[in-house]
Enzyme design. Structure first.
Site, PDB file in Angstrom:
ATOM      1  N   ARG A  82       2.347   1.757 -22.353  1.00 32.59           N
ATOM      2  CA  ARG A  82       2.262   2.097 -20.920  1.00 32.59           C
ATOM      3  C   ARG A  82       3.303   3.181 -20.629  1.00 32.59           C
ATOM      4  O   ARG A  82       4.492   2.984 -20.887  1.00 32.59           O
ATOM      5  CB  ARG A  82       2.533   0.849 -20.078  1.00 32.59           C
ATOM      6  N   HIS A 125       5.202   6.976 -10.975  1.00 27.91           N
ATOM      7  CA  HIS A 125       6.370   6.123 -11.228  1.00 27.91           C
ATOM      8  C   HIS A 125       7.569   6.865 -10.618  1.00 27.91           C
ATOM      9  O   HIS A 125       8.527   7.208 -11.305  1.00 27.91           O
ATOM     10  CB  HIS A 125       6.527   5.876 -12.723  1.00 27.91           C
ATOM     11  N   ASN A 296       5.019  -6.772 -12.334  1.00 28.59           N
ATOM     12  CA  ASN A 296       6.347  -6.570 -12.924  1.00 28.59           C
ATOM     13  C   ASN A 296       7.257  -7.689 -12.455  1.00 28.59           C
ATOM     14  O   ASN A 296       7.342  -7.965 -11.256  1.00 28.59           O
ATOM     15  CB  ASN A 296       6.944  -5.225 -12.484  1.00 28.59           C
TER      16      ASN A 296
HETATM   17  O1  IFM Z   1      13.614   0.759 -14.999  1.00 29.55           O
HETATM   18  C1  IFM Z   1      12.893   0.134 -13.994  1.00 29.55           C
HETATM   19  C2  IFM Z   1      11.482   0.663 -13.951  1.00 29.55           C
HETATM   20  O2  IFM Z   1      11.434   2.032 -13.795  1.00 29.55           O
HETATM   21  C3  IFM Z   1      10.732   0.036 -12.800  1.00 29.55           C
HETATM   22  N1  IFM Z   1      10.833  -1.389 -12.833  1.00 29.55           N
HETATM   23  C4  IFM Z   1      12.135  -1.974 -12.990  1.00 29.55           C
HETATM   24  C5  IFM Z   1      12.839  -1.352 -14.180  1.00 29.55           C
HETATM   25  C6  IFM Z   1      14.232  -1.985 -14.344  1.00 29.55           C
HETATM   26  O3  IFM Z   1      14.989  -1.772 -13.206  1.00 29.55           O
END
Ligand code: IFM
Length: 443
Positions: A82, A125, A296
């Site tokens: 990913r 992102h 996430n």
């Molecule tokens: O590094 C980040 C990522 O870019 C997005 N989710 C959380 C991760 C850890 O903080």
């Protein structure tokens, strides 16, 4: 702890269950000369915003080292990778395609497919082109339409070579951290800004879903949301109400519109001037059917009533935490998934990020990150629990493939299962990487 162990015959040990590693463009790529400026470049230039005053100009030099990095990914035995597309790398300022920039991702995707690794592509992102921020960024409704056009262009270039597309990664972070409390780019503050940005991000998601599906109907389409399950400090009715408000404000604010086309009730508690402008038809666009949902998960949070009708977040103390100060509480992952499954009619779920920043030490070419192995072990077992309770879990991605630019924390926090020596760019697979490989390849 040096190995990952799951119950034998665990359904998440089946060959069909997808295991992968994840990264994002700004965090690893470097090579800013090949792209436009993004809001994160600008944010990094602002004194005091990044803990170690660093930036993404070099990062992991992935643009230069990508072939070796894919060989490294392959050596871990994963099924999928990913990564995200850098919007400012693939467009010119007039919104047209930057062919050279796009070619980087075409080659990457071809290399992955050539090695039998499924590409999971995230369109956003967090690295918004700065020229769009100069026009209001996500506070400007037009940005949602620019996002749709960009997403469609990527689909035309990559087509169905991509296994799964995700529109946004963690719109909570873009909107809340970036536009409401200002700890992420573009560093704006105010509830009205945060809520407006969130609405435009979600609108962009829905518009992009519609456009992309027309171009490449054979890929999978979804969104990646971060969840921080909320727990009350006590059993008091006030703390429970505050906790529900917090959950609606930080988690369901993104999930409910996407799944059901409505905002949670907590919206009624906001000053009318702080609510987003919702135009007729927006919620129908936002609630496009999903082929999958990316979840996430890192930690949970506890809340109490603040005595003024709102919620107070409690800082974790006297509990095990990662280097981010985030409580390690794997059972929240099971509870989250089971509760989402009860509440919504869910599509298949991928855990698109899970992992931990730990205090890694490189010695004799090794990183013995037993604490991270335990973190992964406990979270994979929490997933096993959710799966046997009926949640339609289909895959898991470790965050992250390698140490990288951890946003406002700079390079001080290391999330990788591969260690990066930033002085030499040498990659060293950590014990957690070896354990992950072992788990995956022994299936
Ligand atoms: O590094 C980040 C990522 O870019 C997005 N989710 C959380 C991760 C850890 O903080």
């Amino acid at each position: 702890m040096n190995i990952l162990t799951l119950p034998t015959k665990s359904p998440i040990l089946s060959k069909e269950f997808v295991y992968g590693v994840a990264t994002s463009s700004f965090q690893i790529e470097g090579a800013p000369q090949g792209r436009l400026k993004s809001i994160w470049d600008t944010f990094c230039e602002t004194p005091g915003k990044i803990a170690d005053n660093s930036n993404g100009l070099i990062a992991c030099e992935h643009v230069k080292r990508w072939r070796d990095d894919i060989a490294l990914i392959d050596s871990l035995g994963v099924d999928a990778y990913r990564f995200s597309i850098s919007w400012p790398r693939v467009v010119h300022k007039d919104g047209s395609l930057n062919k050279e920039g796009m070619q980087f991702y075409v080659d990457l995707v071809d290399e992955l497919n050539g090695r039998g690794i499924k590409p999971f592509v995230t369109l956003y992102h967090w690295d918004l082109p700065q020229y769009l921020e100069d026009n209001g960024g996500w506070l400007n409704r037009d940005t949602a339409y620019h996002f749709r056009d960009y997403a469609e262009m990527v689909c035309r270039a990559l087509g169905n070579k991509v296994h799964a597309y995700a529109t946004l990664n963690e719109p909570f972070c873009s909107a809340y951290l970036g536009y409401e409390i200002g700890v992420h780019a573009p560093g704006l503050t105010g509830q009205a800004n945060g809520r407006k940005a969130a609405h435009h991000l979600l609108l962009g998601h829905g518009l992009a879903m519609q456009a992309m599906r027309k171009v490449t109907p054979d890929s999978l389409y979804g969104i990646v949301l971060n969840f921080t399950p909320c727990y009350p400090e006590s059993d008091s009715a006030a703390d429970k109400t505050a906790t529900r408000q917090a959950d609606e404000y930080i988690n369901q604010w993104y999930m409910q519109p996407v799944m059901e086309g409505t905002y949670p009730d907590v919206i009624e508690q906001l000053d009318i001037n702080n609510r987003p402008d919702i135009l007729p038809g927006d919620m129908a666009v936002i609630s496009q059917p999903l082929d999958y949902l990316g979840v996430n998960f890192y930690t949970r949070l506890r809340y109490r009533a603040d005595g003024k009708g709102w919620f107070d977040e409690i800082q974790p103390t006297n509990v095990a935490t990662t280097e981010m100060g985030w409580e390690i509480y794997p059972q929240a992952l099971t509870e989250l998934l089971v509760s989402l499954d009860k509440r919504y009619s869910l599509p298949p779920i991928y855990i698109t990020e899970n992992g931990a920043a730990m205090d890694d030490k490189l010695a004799d070419n090794q990183v013995n990150d037993e604490d991270r192995v335990k973190y992964y072990n406990d979270h994979l077992n929490a997933l096993h629990q959710a799966k046997i309770q009926g949640v339609n879990l289909v895959g898991y991605f470790a965050w992250s493939l390698m140490d990288n630019f951890e946003w406002a924390e700079g390079y001080e926090k290391r999330f990788g299962i591969v260690y990066v020596d930033y002085a030499t760019q040498k990659r060293t697979v950590k014990l957690s990487g070896l354990a992950y490989k072992n788990l995956i390849t022994q299936r």
